[in-house]
Design a protein around this motif. Structure first.
Motif, PDB file in Angstrom:
ATOM      1  N   HIS A 342       0.816  -1.212   0.000  1.00 49.11           N
ATOM      2  CA  HIS A 342       0.000   0.000   0.000  1.00 49.11           C
ATOM      3  C   HIS A 342       0.859   1.275   0.000  1.00 49.11           C
ATOM      4  N   SER A 345       1.665   1.895  -3.594  1.00 51.43           N
ATOM      5  CA  SER A 345       0.474   2.396  -4.296  1.00 51.43           C
ATOM      6  C   SER A 345       0.248   3.873  -3.996  1.00 51.43           C
ATOM      7  N   SER A 346       0.444   4.259  -2.748  1.00 47.79           N
ATOM      8  CA  SER A 346       0.269   5.660  -2.364  1.00 47.79           C
ATOM      9  C   SER A 346       1.324   6.538  -3.020  1.00 47.79           C
ATOM     10  N   ILE A 348       2.883   5.985  -5.896  1.00 53.06           N
ATOM     11  CA  ILE A 348       2.577   6.119  -7.326  1.00 53.06           C
ATOM     12  C   ILE A 348       1.517   7.201  -7.542  1.00 53.06           C
ATOM     13  N   ARG A 349       0.495   7.158  -6.694  1.00 55.89           N
ATOM     14  CA  ARG A 349      -0.561   8.163  -6.828  1.00 55.89           C
ATOM     15  C   ARG A 349      -0.024   9.572  -6.555  1.00 55.89           C
ATOM     16  N   ALA A 350       0.874   9.679  -5.564  1.00 53.94           N
ATOM     17  CA  ALA A 350       1.416  10.995  -5.200  1.00 53.94           C
ATOM     18  C   ALA A 350       2.275  11.559  -6.324  1.00 53.94           C
ATOM     19  N   SER A 352       2.156  10.732  -9.529  1.00 53.56           N
ATOM     20  CA  SER A 352       1.308  11.030 -10.689  1.00 53.56           C
ATOM     21  C   SER A 352       0.561  12.345 -10.514  1.00 53.56           C
ATOM     22  N   ALA A 353       0.192  12.669  -9.282  1.00 49.80           N
ATOM     23  CA  ALA A 353      -0.599  13.874  -9.029  1.00 49.80           C
ATOM     24  C   ALA A 353       0.247  15.123  -8.810  1.00 49.80           C
ATOM     25  N   THR A 354       1.578  14.955  -8.737  1.00 54.96           N
ATOM     26  CA  THR A 354       2.450  16.105  -8.444  1.00 54.96           C
ATOM     27  C   THR A 354       2.522  17.063  -9.647  1.00 54.96           C
TER      28      THR A 354
END
Length: 387
Positions: A342, A345-346, A348-350, A352-354
Motif C-alpha cells: 500500500h 500504491s500511495s 505512485i498516486r502521489a 502522478s498527481a504532483t
C-alpha cells in the motif's frame, strides 16, 4: 509429575475470541492444546484408568458370580436385544470376528448379562459374534439376568462406566457418551455442555488452577463435590464438571481431545467406527475441507475419503498423516501472489498527481535525479526476477 506454570496455547488466546486472526487459527491452536494436554495427562490418566479398570472388572466378575448362583440359562441370539443406551458405537469387524473364532474354538467362556426384557447390559460383542459369524452352528448364548429395572440415566451411566474401564472407548464414542449422559442426567444439550467446559477451562487456565482440577480426577465423589466449590462454577458448569469427574475424565483433556471429535464430518466418524481410524488421524484429515482446498464440498469429501483410505491401508502414523494432508492441500492450493504494498500504491498516486509548474529548477533536478536512481534500481530488480 512436575506441572508447568506456563500458560497453555489456548489460554493465551482466550481473551481474543472475536479476532478474525484467532478465528482462522482456532483449529491449529486446538491441535496444539490437545497435544499439550495429552502429554501432561497421559501418565496420570493411564494409571487412573488402569486402577479403575481393575476395580470395575472385579466388580463385574463378582456380579457375574452372584448371578451364576441364581442360574445360567440358554437364550437364542435372536431374542437378545441391543442396549439403546450403549455407549460403544465402534464394533470393528476384526474385533467381532476375533471373538467369533474364540467362541467357535474354545466355547463361550462367560455368560452375557441381560436386563429385564433381554436387553444387553454386558456382552454385546459376544452377541454380535454369534449372530454375524457363527450361524447356523451356534444359535444360543449362555446368559444371566439382572433382576433390577434401571432408569435411562442409570442404565447409560453403567454402560458408559463398563465400556470406559473394561476396554476403553475411542474419543468419538466417549464424546457422544458423555454428551448423552449429560442430557439424560441434567437435560443439558450438546452445545451447552461443550461451551460450559470450554468456558471454565479458559477461566481456570487464566487463574492457573488447572493443576487443582487434575487432582480432582482421582478424588472421591464427596471430595470432588466439596473442592469444586473453589472454582466458583454456575449450576450448569458444576453439573457438567462433576459428571466428567465421576467418569474419571479430566475436563481439560476432554475439552482438548474428546469434544472436538463431535465436529468431525460424517465420513471420518464412519471411518473411526467402522475401520478403526484414530481420532488424531481424523482430526488431521479434517483439514481436507472445501475452505483449505479451495473446491466444492463434494469434491473435498472425495479427496478426504481417498486420503483416509490411504492412511488406513498404509497404516500411517499421525505425523505421516499430517504430512500427507499438508501435501494434498499444497497440491490444491494455487500459489498465492504477494499482497499489494500500500505504501508503493500511495507513492505512485502521489507522483502522478504532483504538479511541476511552480517548482524551482534546482528542486526539479533533484527530483529527476531521485527518480532516475529509483528507476535504475527497479529495472535491476525486474531483470533479476526475470532471470
Amino acid at each position: 509429575m512436575p506441572k508447568s506454570n506456563k500458560p497453555s496455547v489456548l489460554g493465551m488466546f482466550a481473551g481474543a475470541t472475536g479476532s478474525q486472526q484467532i478465528f482462522e487459527l482456532e483449529e491449529r491452536i486446538e491441535q496444539l492444546q490437545a497435544e499439550i494436554t495429552r502429554l501432561r495427562d497421559e501418565r496420570v490418566n493411564g494409571e487412573l484408568a488402569e486402577q479403575e479398570r481393575t476395580r470395575l472388572n472385579q466388580t463385574i466378575e463378582e456380579l457375574r458370580e452372584q448371578l451364576k448362583a441364581s442360574g445360567i440359562f440358554k437364550i437364542h441370539y435372536s431374542q437378545v436385544k441391543p442396549n439403546p443406551k450403549q455407549v460403544r458405537q465402534t464394533f470393528t469387524p476384526d474385533s467381532i470376528h476375533s471373538i467369533a473364532v474364540s467362541i467357535r474354538e474354545e466355547g463361550q467362556q462367560e455368560p452375557i448379562i441381560l436386563l429385564p426384557g433381554n436387553l444387553i447390559f454386558d456382552g454385546e460383542r459376544r452377541w454380535r459374534a454369534v449372530g454375524q459369524y457363527l450361524q447356523p452352528e451356534i444359535q444360543t448364548l449362555d446368559a444371566v439376568m439382572l433382576p433390577k429395572e434401571l432408569s435411562d440415566s442409570e442404565l447409560h451411566a453403567l454402560t458408559l462406566l463398563t465400556s470406559l474401564h473394561r476396554e476403553g472407548l475411542n474419543e468419538l464414542d466417549l464424546a457422544e457418551g458423555l454428551i448423552q449422559q449429560a442430557k439424560l442426567a441434567f437435560e443439558i444439550e450438546q452445545e451447552e455442555v461443550v461451551k460450559a467446559v470450554r468456558r471454565v477451562i479458559a477461566r481456570l487456565n487464566a487463574k492457573k488452577l488447572l493443576p487443582q482440577l487434575t487432582e480432582l480426577v482421582s478424588a472421591t465423589r464427596v471430595e470432588q463435590s466439596e473442592r469444586i466449590k473453589e472454582f466458583e462454577l454456575n449450576d450448569t458448569e458444576r453439573n457438567v464438571f462433576l459428571l466428567l469427574l465421576r467418569f474419571q475424565q479430566n475436563p481439560a483433556s476432554v475439552d482438548a481431545n474428546v469434544f472436538p471429535c463431535l465436529r468431525l464430518p460424517e465420513d471420518l466418524k464412519t471411518a473411526i467406527r467402522g475401520s478403526g481410524l484414530g481420532a488424531n488421524h481424523a482430526r488431521s484429515l479434517q483439514q481436507l475441507n472445501p475452505k483449505n482446498l479451495g473446491i466444492e464440498e463434494t469434491e473435498a469429501t472425495k479427496i478426504r475419503q481417498n486420503a483416509t483410505l490411504q492412511v488406513l491401508q498404509e497404516r500411517l502414523t499421525v505425523a505421516q498423516t499430517r504430512s500427507l494432508v499438508t501435501k494434498i492441500i499444497a497440491e490444491h492450493t494455487p500459489e498465492k501472489k504477494p499482497k499489494p504494498n500500500h505504501q508503493i500504491s500511495s507513492l505512485i498516486r502521489a507522483v502522478s498527481a504532483t504538479k511541476v509548474d511552480n517548482i524551482q529548477q534546482e528542486q526539479l533536478f533533484d527530483l529527476l535525479s531521485a527518480l532516475e536512481a529509483k528507476a535504475e534500481e527497479i529495472q535491476k530488480k525486474l531483470r533479476d526476477t526475470t532471470n
